[in-house]
Design a protein around this motif. Structure first.
Motif, PDB file in Angstrom:
ATOM      1  N   CYS A   1       4.822  42.145 -37.192  1.00 42.64           N
ATOM      2  CA  CYS A   1       6.054  41.364 -37.177  1.00 42.64           C
ATOM      3  C   CYS A   1       6.487  41.079 -38.618  1.00 42.64           C
ATOM      4  CB  CYS A   1       5.825  40.061 -36.415  1.00 42.64           C
ATOM      5  SG  CYS A   1       7.269  38.974 -36.419  1.00 42.64           S
TER       6      CYS A   1
ATOM      7  N   CYS B   1       6.530  36.795 -38.796  1.00 34.23           N
ATOM      8  CA  CYS B   1       5.321  35.946 -38.798  1.00 34.23           C
ATOM      9  C   CYS B   1       4.057  36.713 -39.157  1.00 34.23           C
ATOM     10  CB  CYS B   1       5.155  35.248 -37.452  1.00 34.23           C
ATOM     11  SG  CYS B   1       4.555  36.314 -36.129  1.00 34.23           S
TER      12      CYS B   1
ATOM     13  N   CYS C   1       8.036  40.447 -30.812  1.00 33.56           N
ATOM     14  CA  CYS C   1       6.756  39.871 -31.228  1.00 33.56           C
ATOM     15  C   CYS C   1       6.243  38.926 -30.138  1.00 33.56           C
ATOM     16  CB  CYS C   1       6.940  39.115 -32.543  1.00 33.56           C
ATOM     17  SG  CYS C   1       5.456  38.232 -33.060  1.00 33.56           S
TER      18      CYS C   1
ATOM     19  N   THR D   1       4.243  36.551 -30.514  1.00 37.12           N
ATOM     20  CA  THR D   1       4.032  35.216 -31.091  1.00 37.12           C
ATOM     21  C   THR D   1       5.343  34.469 -31.294  1.00 37.12           C
ATOM     22  OG1 THR D   1       2.041  35.991 -32.203  1.00 37.12           O
ATOM     23  CG2 THR D   1       3.028  33.968 -33.052  1.00 37.12           C
ATOM     24  N   CYS D   2       6.337  35.158 -31.912  1.00 36.77           N
ATOM     25  CA  CYS D   2       7.572  34.441 -32.287  1.00 36.77           C
ATOM     26  C   CYS D   2       8.840  35.068 -31.699  1.00 36.77           C
ATOM     27  CB  CYS D   2       7.683  34.344 -33.803  1.00 36.77           C
ATOM     28  SG  CYS D   2       8.131  35.886 -34.618  1.00 36.77           S
TER      29      CYS D   2
END
Ligand code: ZN
Length: 139
Positions: free
Chosen positions: A35, A38, A49, A51-52
């Motif tokens: 990513c 992040c 992503c 995560t984000c």
């Protein structure tokens, strides 16, 4: 229905998110995604992503080295293309980049595989333009 080669094994279905990955595998290069926002490294290739949720990841060339995270030995599989291969080792390999991928351990007796064993990528050329990343013990 997935396309198959003469061995009967299914050929991966390539889509827009995985196209670059499979093209690299055909060149015997293993890539993961990172990513740009992040820094989360991810495998398998996907648009967002985990995560984000940012889009537009960058491709990172993997060292191709890792360790066996866990594995099982398959003794029975009646599916065409696989029944001829038993026994075979199905494993999660943790790459040096920190992601795990589901794969096979090859060039090794199934009873010699161990959790934590160092492995390196090798490619199974399924068709002229499709190669599957598999792993073998580091010699
Ligand atoms: Zn992210």
């Amino acid at each position: 229905m997935a396309e198959t080669k003469a061995s009967g094994k299914p050929v991966p279905r390539v889509d827009e998110e995985s196209k670059g990955y499979w093209e690299a595998c055909a060149r015997h290069e293993l890539y993961v995604q990172r990513c740009r926002d992040c820094g989360t490294v991810r495998y398998y290739p996907r648009a967002l992503c985990p995560t984000c949720l940012a889009a537009d990841p960058e491709w990172v060339l993997s060292s191709g080295r890792g360790t066996v995270y866990t594995y099982t030995v398959t003794y029975q599989n009646l599916a065409p293309g696989f029944r001829e291969s038993v026994p075979y080792v199905l494993a999660y390999v943790e790459l040096e980049e920190g992601v795990r991928l589901l794969t096979n351990i090859v060039d090794c007796a199934p009873d010699a595989v161990r959790i934590g064993m160092p492995v390196e990528v090798t490619f199974d050329d399924l068709t002229a333009d499709t190669s599957i990343p598999k792993f073998r013990p580091v010699s």
